[in-house]
Design a protein around this motif. Structure first.
Motif, PDB file in Angstrom:
ATOM      1  N   LEU A 319      34.035  46.652  43.772  1.00 35.50           N
ATOM      2  CA  LEU A 319      35.100  47.184  42.930  1.00 35.50           C
ATOM      3  C   LEU A 319      36.199  47.752  43.818  1.00 35.50           C
ATOM      4  CD1 LEU A 319      32.927  49.011  40.224  1.00 35.50           C
ATOM      5  CD2 LEU A 319      33.911  46.702  40.142  1.00 35.50           C
ATOM      6  N   ASP A 339      30.942  39.105  43.857  1.00 34.11           N
ATOM      7  CA  ASP A 339      32.039  39.151  42.895  1.00 34.11           C
ATOM      8  C   ASP A 339      32.974  40.267  43.322  1.00 34.11           C
ATOM      9  OD1 ASP A 339      30.958  37.112  41.474  1.00 34.11           O
ATOM     10  OD2 ASP A 339      30.291  38.313  39.768  1.00 34.11           O
ATOM     11  N   VAL A 341      36.489  42.430  42.640  1.00 35.07           N
ATOM     12  CA  VAL A 341      37.426  42.833  41.595  1.00 35.07           C
ATOM     13  C   VAL A 341      38.582  43.583  42.240  1.00 35.07           C
ATOM     14  CG1 VAL A 341      37.736  44.156  39.466  1.00 35.07           C
ATOM     15  CG2 VAL A 341      35.572  42.992  39.912  1.00 35.07           C
ATOM     16  N   PHE A 371      38.260  38.375  40.931  1.00 36.54           N
ATOM     17  CA  PHE A 371      38.785  38.616  39.591  1.00 36.54           C
ATOM     18  C   PHE A 371      39.929  39.623  39.679  1.00 36.54           C
ATOM     19  CE2 PHE A 371      34.313  37.575  39.272  1.00 36.54           C
ATOM     20  CZ  PHE A 371      34.267  36.626  38.255  1.00 36.54           C
ATOM     21  N   PHE A 378      36.502  45.599  33.883  1.00 38.28           N
ATOM     22  CA  PHE A 378      35.699  44.438  34.255  1.00 38.28           C
ATOM     23  C   PHE A 378      34.210  44.714  34.051  1.00 38.28           C
ATOM     24  CE2 PHE A 378      33.129  42.069  37.266  1.00 38.28           C
ATOM     25  CZ  PHE A 378      33.558  40.771  37.064  1.00 38.28           C
ATOM     26  N   SER A 382      31.723  42.669  31.583  1.00 41.27           N
ATOM     27  CA  SER A 382      30.869  41.697  32.264  1.00 41.27           C
ATOM     28  C   SER A 382      29.426  41.763  31.744  1.00 41.27           C
ATOM     29  CB  SER A 382      30.875  41.958  33.768  1.00 41.27           C
ATOM     30  OG  SER A 382      29.954  41.116  34.428  1.00 41.27           O
TER      31      SER A 382
END
Length: 805
Positions: A319, A339, A341, A371, A378, A382
């Motif tokens: 994050l 992932d 963000v 993303f 998010f 998610s």
């Protein structure tokens, strides 16, 4: 000159310029200083409006025969003062970091405050002039005024996606001149070719005025300015959007070596790096990557590497990915998938496109997905589960240690935020949060307390079994596990600290003698603090601690507020011994701004009226109370609900634009409805207002009860749908909020028209002080309390209206 109709289109356009300029100034001052000065911009705008009411009251007899000319002149003055005031403000050598020991800084802050007021004074004078002259049509005038304001507040956001802020300032200057031209036509002024003159000036400004003249120059004390002072530093790329001005700096002579809190035992240095600054703050870094992991060994020497020594090939969520340092760290440690963000698409684009070769196509590596989203939004939307959720170290040490974030709302570090992150973990997954180390401890202990509260609210009877905290010489990393730490995991954590000379500040079952071994402090402050926060005397410890470490919540999301009045005198006494970094200076600045706003309002708004002949038109006590109350209440309600919608819209920019625009547009509808009712009995108007206040009270209580659950249930919707839901929710509340001002103004127009400028001034005074006071109250009481207080004040206004003389 007799003017039969008000210049409604010109009013709407002028009001749009005023609100757009207000929003734009917050963006410009984020670059020049820091974004926490937004409340000062709002207060300065309201001061200009209030002072314009005073000027109108004092000069109305001279103005009355020349209403058209005066209106056109103030519109033109506003056009040229918008860029001029900003240019002059940049010449004031204000340094907020010196505010507490350099008395001249307060004078310089006041100078900036007053300079920023001037364009709003002109805009307010033009709008107030029309409101006074056409008092019987106040509903229509107010409707166009507030409708224009709503469109302007939203429109400037769109403009900022297309051009940098200094160019947007040129556009607003041209639009203000267009407003003057339209006013000439609507007012039927002669000579008619005057409209062509203003139109030509506007076109000339738009085409010929170099935007570079108005470019914001960051404070010399910001990180970017300091970096550019280093020999060999040069800017290689700039991008701009409403989210921030991105500046990429390269230095081939003195290479960047950004590795926050790297172990002093480390022998590996980082590869070449590019520094990425957002609004002059940072840096984030983009590290050269050629697909080989050996040069990235330094990433294992940071406290943030700890979870990778406990988890094996985890699936990771980063994050606040920025330029990708934490993504690189995850890949280096063999993460199965990552992932990432990141809020700003410009930052992502720099990594993916402009510096793709330099960064080794980082965001296109196997297993990596990126993303463009706000972190909490998010995570809420998610459905995925992760072995590790990593909250990146996103702010600079200099800014954090100086207390610059004290007034900044952050929904990343609240109790509810940590609960949300934990809900996305696998059964044995971990949340890792890295913060700068400050002494005496502040951030780390507040974060630890927040984690304890989050676990307890999740029903965990022994939160201490799920927490680990480790510190280096400059950073602290907290691990929060979704289950109790095992003996093997604790041994791996201790080994990680031993080999890197990092101190384990807390782990389950830790003995006091195990603390404070490498980076020696006078006492094991972190261990003592952690054990106190887990013990039965937690509240006593929090209350007695020198800094404010009560956990932040979504209702009071001020994680970086550490200031306590009880310790202020002691810490201030240490200023000559290097103790100034111990003071969170932003909170005293807020109080000073409140006092400054109050005094400036008295001097510029109320005192001149009281000292002049205008005092003969002094309104009665109920009238004064009414306009004072609705000024405070509107400001409280607006600011609090903007904050309430940030989490749902998952984007601070969307929240400000959508909520502010919806409030103003639907308040304009309420004003229009009030104008339609003006033909009916005044007593009925009072009943309408009472009904509006009752509706506001019911809606506010209902929203406070249902919004958190409703937002959670609808968070999966696409942005367009969430914007539509937000507008629907705000609409009925805003319609009611648009009724009080025109109701009172029309009542005065029929009973005491000469008191209207006084009403405008009193309402302006309340708005000036309310803009700062709302923030102060939110810090101490929370946004829910501010909303409830606004409803009570509206109720007081309804009572006062019934007593109008």
């Amino acid at each position: 000159m007799s003017i039969p109709r008000p210049p409604l289109i010109a009013i709407g356009l002028l009001s749009a310029c005023v609100l757009a300029y207000e929003v734009l100034l917050t963006r410009l001052f984020s670059i020049v200083l820091w974004h926490h000065f937004a409340y000062m911009i709002i207060s300065a705008a309201m001061l200009g409006y209030g002072a314009s009411g005073t000027a109108l009251a004092l000069l109305k007899e001279k103005i009355a025969p020349r209403v058209g000319w005066v209106y056109v002149m103030v519109a033109m003055a506003m056009a040229f003062l918008m860029p001029a005031a900003f240019l002059l403000a940049q010449q004031v050598p204000f340094n907020p970091l010196q505010l507490l020991w350099d008395q001249t800084q307060l004078t310089r802050l006041l100078a900036i405050y007053l300079l920023m007021m001037l364009p709003f004074f002109c805009g307010g004078l033009g709008i107030g002039l029309v409101m006074w002259h056409f008092g019987s049509q106040a509903g229509r005038v107010y409707a166009f005024d507030i409708l224009g304001a709503g469109i302007g507040s939203l429109g400037v956001i769109g403009v900022l996606f297309l051009m940098p802020p200094h160019n947007a300032l040129v556009v607003l200057t041209a639009l203000a001149l267009l407003a003057a031209a339209i006013a000439v036509i609507e007012l039927g002024m002669r000579p008619k070719w005057l409209a062509g003159i203003f139109l030509g000036l506007g076109l000339a400004v738009f085409v010929a005025l170099p935007g570079s003249w108005l470019q914001a120059q960051p404070s010399p004390y910001k990180d970017l300015s300091q970096t550019l002072n280093i020999a060999g530093a040069q800017v290689v790329e700039e991008r701009s959007s409403p989210l921030g001005q991105i500046t990429v700096v390269e230095n081939t002579l003195i290479p960047f070596r950004h590795a926050p809190g790297m172990s002093l035992n480390a022998t590996d240095e980082p590869p070449p790096q590019l520094a990425v600054f957002v609004d002059g703050e940072g840096p984030l870094v983009l590290t050269r990557f050629d697909g080989k992991f050996a040069p990235l060994a330094y990433l294992d020497q940071l406290t943030s590497a700890l979870p990778y020594h406990v988890l094996e090939k985890p699936r990771v969520l980063v994050l606040g990915a920025g330029a990708g340092s934490d993504v690189l760290q995850a890949l280096y440690h063999g993460a199965a998938a990552v992932d990432a963000v990141e809020l700003d698409r410009n930052v992502i684009d720099l990594v993916q496109q402009r510096f793709r070769d330099f960064g080794g196509s980082l965001y296109a590596q196997p297993g990596v997905r990126v993303f463009a989203a706000e972190a909490r939004g998010f995570v809420n939307a998610s459905p995925d589960r992760y072995d590790l959720v990593q909250v990146a170290l996103m702010d600079s040490f200099g800014v954090a240690s100086a207390g610059l974030y004290g007034l900044s709302e952050s929904y990343l570090y609240t109790v509810e935020a940590l609960q949300t992150y934990l809900s996305r973990l696998t059964p044995d997954g971990m949340l890792a949060v890295t913060r700068w180390l400050t002494l005496p401890p502040r951030d780390a202990l507040k974060l630890f307390a927040t984690a304890v509260f989050a676990l307890e609210q999740n029903g965990i009877p022994n939160p201490g079994g799920r927490l680990v905290m480790i510190r280096g010489w400059k950073t602290v990393t907290l691990l929060v596990k979704n289950s109790d730490f095992t003996a093997e995991e604790i041994e791996a954590i201790k080994e990680f600290g031993r080999t890197r000379s990092f101190d384990v500040a807390y782990y389950p079952g830790m003995l006091p003698e195990e603390a404070n071994r490498y980076n020696l402090l006078e006492q094991p402050y972190f261990f003592k603090g952690a054990t106190a926060l887990l013990g039965p005397q937690r509240e006593v410890f929090i209350n007695r601690y020198k800094f404010y470490i009560e956990p932040a919540t979504d209702d009071r999301p001020y994680f970086f507020r550490f200031f306590k009045w009880a310790a202020a005198a002691e810490l201030f006494a240490l200023r000559e011994q290097g103790g100034m970094p111990l003071l969170d200076w932003s909170y005293p600045l807020l109080v000073a701004a409140l006092v400054q706003a109050f005094i400036a309002s008295i001097v510029l708004i109320l005192a001149p009226l009281a000292a002049a002949r205008a005092r003969r038109a002094l309104p009665t006590a109920p009238v004064a109370l009414y306009f004072l109350a609705i000024g405070f209440a509107f400001m409280f309600m607006e600011i609090a609900f903007i904050q309430k919608f940030i989490l749902f819209l998952a984007h601070p920019l969307y929240a400000v634009a959508v909520v502010l625009c919806a409030f103003l547009v639907f308040a304009a509808m309420g004003s229009w409805l009030t104008g339609r009712w003006q033909k009916k009995a005044m007593a009925r108007g009072s009943r309408h207002l009472t009904l509006a206040v009752m509706t506001m009270g019911v809606l506010s209580l209902l929203y406070l009860a249902i919004l958190p659950g409703l937002f959670q249930a609808l968070t999966h919707l696409p942005d367009a749908a969430k914007i539509a839901v937000s507008v629907v929710l705000i609409a009925p509340l805003a319609v009611c909020m648009g009724m009080p001002f025109p109701t009172g103004t029309m009542r005065l127009a029929s009973t005491a028209q000469d008191s209207i400028p006084w009403a405008w001034a009193i309402n302006g005074f309340a708005s000036v002080v309310g803009a700062v006071l709302a923030t102060l109250l939110a810090i101490h009481l929370g946004f829910a309390a501010v909303i409830l207080l606004a409803v009570l004040i509206y109720g007081l206004a309804a009572i006062a209206l019934r007593r109008f003389a």
